[in-house]
Design an enzyme around this catalytic site. Structure first.
Site, PDB file in Angstrom:
ATOM      1  N   ASN A   9    -105.934  10.230   7.034  1.00  0.00           N
ATOM      2  CA  ASN A   9    -105.195  10.651   5.835  1.00  0.00           C
ATOM      3  C   ASN A   9    -104.293   9.486   5.449  1.00  0.00           C
ATOM      4  O   ASN A   9    -103.258   9.268   6.087  1.00  0.00           O
ATOM      5  CB  ASN A   9    -104.363  11.908   6.142  1.00  0.00           C
ATOM      6  CG  ASN A   9    -103.428  12.262   4.995  1.00  0.00           C
ATOM      7  OD1 ASN A   9    -103.593  11.784   3.873  1.00  0.00           O
ATOM      8  ND2 ASN A   9    -102.439  13.101   5.275  1.00  0.00           N
ATOM      9  N   LYS A  11    -102.455   9.157   2.986  1.00  0.00           N
ATOM     10  CA  LYS A  11    -101.271   9.538   2.193  1.00  0.00           C
ATOM     11  C   LYS A  11    -101.165   8.602   0.981  1.00  0.00           C
ATOM     12  O   LYS A  11    -102.194   8.139   0.477  1.00  0.00           O
ATOM     13  CB  LYS A  11    -100.010   9.502   3.052  1.00  0.00           C
ATOM     14  CG  LYS A  11    -100.181  10.286   4.355  1.00  0.00           C
ATOM     15  CD  LYS A  11     -98.878  10.599   5.014  1.00  0.00           C
ATOM     16  CE  LYS A  11     -99.147  11.208   6.373  1.00  0.00           C
ATOM     17  NZ  LYS A  11     -98.014  11.924   6.895  1.00  0.00           N
ATOM     18  N   HIS A  94    -101.835  20.611   3.398  1.00  0.00           N
ATOM     19  CA  HIS A  94    -101.097  19.659   4.247  1.00  0.00           C
ATOM     20  C   HIS A  94     -99.610  20.007   4.189  1.00  0.00           C
ATOM     21  O   HIS A  94     -99.097  20.415   3.142  1.00  0.00           O
ATOM     22  CB  HIS A  94    -101.338  18.225   3.770  1.00  0.00           C
ATOM     23  CG  HIS A  94    -100.799  17.205   4.734  1.00  0.00           C
ATOM     24  ND1 HIS A  94     -99.470  16.855   4.754  1.00  0.00           N
ATOM     25  CD2 HIS A  94    -101.397  16.501   5.720  1.00  0.00           C
ATOM     26  CE1 HIS A  94     -99.280  15.961   5.720  1.00  0.00           C
ATOM     27  NE2 HIS A  94    -100.433  15.726   6.320  1.00  0.00           N
ATOM     28  N   GLU A  96     -97.020  18.346   3.860  1.00  0.00           N
ATOM     29  CA  GLU A  96     -96.231  17.696   2.800  1.00  0.00           C
ATOM     30  C   GLU A  96     -96.461  18.373   1.454  1.00  0.00           C
ATOM     31  O   GLU A  96     -95.559  18.441   0.620  1.00  0.00           O
ATOM     32  CB  GLU A  96     -96.574  16.193   2.752  1.00  0.00           C
ATOM     33  CG  GLU A  96     -95.981  15.460   3.953  1.00  0.00           C
ATOM     34  CD  GLU A  96     -96.768  14.257   4.438  1.00  0.00           C
ATOM     35  OE1 GLU A  96     -97.549  13.675   3.662  1.00  0.00           O
ATOM     36  OE2 GLU A  96     -96.611  13.903   5.624  1.00  0.00           O
ATOM     37  N   GLU A 166    -101.548  21.072  12.647  1.00  0.00           N
ATOM     38  CA  GLU A 166    -100.603  19.958  12.603  1.00  0.00           C
ATOM     39  C   GLU A 166     -99.183  20.504  12.713  1.00  0.00           C
ATOM     40  O   GLU A 166     -98.606  20.955  11.706  1.00  0.00           O
ATOM     41  CB  GLU A 166    -100.736  19.205  11.271  1.00  0.00           C
ATOM     42  CG  GLU A 166    -102.089  18.580  11.039  1.00  0.00           C
ATOM     43  CD  GLU A 166    -101.977  17.402  10.079  1.00  0.00           C
ATOM     44  OE1 GLU A 166    -102.256  16.293  10.503  1.00  0.00           O
ATOM     45  OE2 GLU A 166    -101.578  17.610   8.925  1.00  0.00           O
ATOM     46  N   GLY A 172     -95.887  12.179  11.535  1.00  0.00           N
ATOM     47  CA  GLY A 172     -95.179  10.967  11.131  1.00  0.00           C
ATOM     48  C   GLY A 172     -93.890  10.727  11.906  1.00  0.00           C
ATOM     49  O   GLY A 172     -93.084   9.876  11.536  1.00  0.00           O
ATOM     50  N   SER A 211     -99.027  12.383  14.907  1.00  0.00           N
ATOM     51  CA  SER A 211     -98.742  11.188  15.712  1.00  0.00           C
ATOM     52  C   SER A 211     -99.818  10.885  16.759  1.00  0.00           C
ATOM     53  O   SER A 211     -99.508  10.478  17.869  1.00  0.00           O
ATOM     54  CB  SER A 211     -97.353  11.300  16.357  1.00  0.00           C
ATOM     55  OG  SER A 211     -96.353  11.393  15.349  1.00  0.00           O
TER      56      SER A 211
END
Ligand code: PEP
Length: 249
Positions: A9, A11, A94, A96, A166, A172, A211
């Protein structure tokens, strides 16, 4: 036996110039990979992914999709448009998108349905925040996120979908869930599906994200219910991403 899948991904990173080297390195690096590999690139670079990765072993996809098929939705991109650019996968839900852009469980379910309608494979992302984990409600949160999609699209739809667990606190942050913590939630996810359909549960690819690096990938992917990974930061560096792909066999 489920095939492992590793999805990058990107991003909102990259440029035409930097992507070129990365895409070629990934294409060449997974030429003999036993795992399935894909990269989810920003929308403007789908055409570049199509041109570099076309006829390779590496699939590509997008990071989001509109819940609408077409019309007056300025700024949105439909699933059919993604299919036009050869996408196989699209991320939906996701963290985010959920936390920064207002994607509710219902919107995520609608995006998942839109992806399937265009013959894309949705990668449904689920996961709890740190506060939710500390409150002991990880399972409730993840099941609620899954149930929103299950009640709209049915368990049968998951024969054409992927789930990515996730934990938000691991995305991150450099803080990875331990293999045991991840396996516990993955097993919970699989047993949730098994209550409705054992065959679909057995065949469902459930990825871990948060991560993942070359150094921890093999142990995570060695867990019985972890079928690969959704990789953010480490997917931007070819050697790091390829090391993770190599761990997925
Ligand atoms: C992600 O973007 O979904 C992700 C897991 O990021 P990272 O690997 O950087 O934690």
């Amino acid at each position: 036996m489920r095939t492992k899948l590793v999805v990058g991904n990107w991003k909102m990173h990259g440029s035409l110039a930097t992507n070129l080297g990365l895409l070629h390195a990934v294409r060449e690096g997974v030429a003999t990979s036993a795992a399935q590999v894909a990269v989810c690139v920003p929308y403007p670079y789908l055409t570049q992914a199509l041109s570099v990765l076309g006829s390779s072993l590496v699939a590509w996809g997008a990071q989001d999709v509109s819940e609408h098929a077409q019309g007056a939705w300025t700024g949105e991109v439909s699933a059919a448009m993604l299919a036009d650019f050869g996408c196989r996968y699209v991320l939906v839900g996701h963290s985010e998108r959920r936390s920064c852009f207002g994607d509710t469980d219902a919107i995520v379910a609608a995006k998942y349905a839109a992806a399937l309608a265009a013959n894309l494979t949705p990668i449904l992302c689920v996961g709890e925040t740190l506060a939710e984990r500390e409150a002991g409600i990880t399972g409730d949160v993840v099941m609620r996120q899954l149930d929103a999609v299950l009640s709209r699209c049915g368990v049968g739809s998951f024969s054409r979908a992927v789930v990515a667990y996730e934990p938000v606190w691991a995305i991150g942050t450099g803080r990875t869930a331990s293999p045991a913590q991840a396996q516990e939630v993955h097993a919970l996810i699989r047993s949730h599906f098994a209550r409705e359909n054992v065959e679909i549960a057995d065949n469902l690819q459930v990825l871990y994200g948060g991560s993942v690096k070359g150094a921890n990938a093999a142990e995570l992917f060695g867990q019985p219910d972890i079928d690969g990974g959704l990789i953010g930061g480490a997917s931007l560096v070819a050697t790091d991403f390829l090391a993770i792909c190599a761990a997925a066999i």
